[in-house]
Design an enzyme around this catalytic site. Structure first.
Site, PDB file in Angstrom:
ATOM      1  N   THR A  43       0.832  -1.195   0.000  1.00 30.22           N
ATOM      2  CA  THR A  43       0.000   0.000   0.000  1.00 30.22           C
ATOM      3  C   THR A  43       0.874   1.254   0.000  1.00 30.22           C
ATOM      4  O   THR A  43       1.950   1.257   0.572  1.00 30.22           O
ATOM      5  CB  THR A  43      -0.881   0.000   1.261  1.00 30.22           C
ATOM      6  N   SER A  83      -1.341  -5.876   7.068  1.00 26.79           N
ATOM      7  CA  SER A  83      -2.305  -6.974   6.914  1.00 26.79           C
ATOM      8  C   SER A  83      -3.698  -6.385   7.074  1.00 26.79           C
ATOM      9  O   SER A  83      -4.211  -6.229   8.185  1.00 26.79           O
ATOM     10  CB  SER A  83      -2.033  -8.070   7.950  1.00 26.79           C
TER      11      SER A  83
END
Length: 319
Positions: free
Chosen positions: A186, A239
């Site tokens: 990300t 996560s």
């Protein structure tokens, strides 16, 4: 009113990036990319650009860089397709926009920004999100535009194991210089502008070998992205399922607003206590209304950079 000293921070993902196996040339490529992006957003903020515009500018540049798992260079799903997510939030108004599961939008963060500006909804997904982006005149591309050979090989390595892994997690099998398959890819940015306003923007290609239709924390306001002028702006990487379960980004603001926690204390509690308690790994970047910064992670490394006022940008990979 006196101008506030602007602050910009960006991240390009966290994960088990091994310092012992890092190739200096490849590490330098990341530093160079992070430096260029921080400098561009920093210059814009110093000229009076809003925090929302500056974070979107930084994330667009991260999306265009194939070193990171967002936009061009995004990871593949199990079906060898791309599904991209993004979100933006304006701390001044609490306006937010997000898109999930798109495969044709050239710059996902622009679509998220368009959702925010439209104001009717907060999150659009799949075909509806793409139709909205098309209606708004955003640049559309064929899905193969996002593909790189490195990401395809990463998928094949991971798919052979039958696992679903974050971007920095799948190269344990081949161990390239920065353990590319073992990072959370990300990307994101947070900013405080000269007017004292905060904003956050985040974008991702998701997880290598993920099931088609999987949505992580990035486009979920309060989980991977949040901004409130009263407290802080946060962009997360890690996560995703675990960040969703603890509402990571909003929890930081809540700890500050209701418990009187400092930014550092709030981010430490989430990254080093709440997330590990359920097996969550990753990190985040945050800036509060006073310009304090926190770049916290519980992995070996996180690609990150920041600048305050006209000071020279600082970039880092490891602790």
């Amino acid at each position: 009113m006196k101008n506030v000293t602007p602050v910009i921070a960006i991240h390009g993902g966290a994960g088990t990036i091994s310092a012992s196996t890092t190739n200096p040339e490849q590490a330098q490529a990341y530093h160079d990319a992070l430096q260029a992006i921080v400098r561009a957003a920093q210059a814009a903020l110093l000229k009076g650009m809003s925090a929302l515009d500056a974070t979107c500018l930084a994330v667009e540049m991260l999306e265009d860089c194939p070193l990171f798992n967002a936009g061009y260079g995004a990871v593949f799903t199990h079906e060898e397709t791309h599904e991209l997510d993004a979100a933006v939030m304006d701390g001044a108004t609490l306006a937010a926009g997000a898109i999930a599961g798109v495969s044709h939008v050239r710059r996902p963060v622009r679509a998220a920004r368009a959702v925010l500006e439209d104001g009717a909804h907060v999150l659009l997904a799949g075909a509806g999100a793409e139709a909205f982006a098309r209606d708004r005149g955003l640049e559309m591309v064929e899905p193969f535009f996002f593909s790189t050979d490195a990401r395809r090989q990463q998928l094949y390595r991971v798919r052979d194991t039958g696992r679903v892994v974050t971007d920095h997690e799948g190269a344990a099998m081949t161990k390239p210089p920065l353990d590319e398959d073992k990072k959370f890819g990300t990307v994101g940015a947070v900013a405080l502008d000269i007017h004292g306003h905060l904003a956050a923007a985040t974008s991702t290609g998701g997880m290598t070998n993920k099931r088609v239709g999987r949505v992580g924390d990035t486009p979920l306001i309060g989980s991977g992205t949040y901004a409130d002028d009263r407290t802080a702006a946060i962009s997360c990487t890690g996560s995703g399922e675990m960040f969703i379960r603890v509402a990571a980004a909003y929890d930081i603001c809540a700890r500050m607003a209701y418990g009187g926690a400092t930014l550092e204390a709030a981010t430490h509690a989430v990254v080093h206590e709440s997330l590990p308690a359920i097996g969550g790994t990753g990190g985040l970047i945050a800036v509060d209304r006073h310009g304090n910064l926190s770049l916290a992670f519980n992995t070996e490394g996180m690609y990150r950079g920041h600048a305050r006022g006209d000071e020279a940008p600082v970039t880092a990979i490891f602790a």
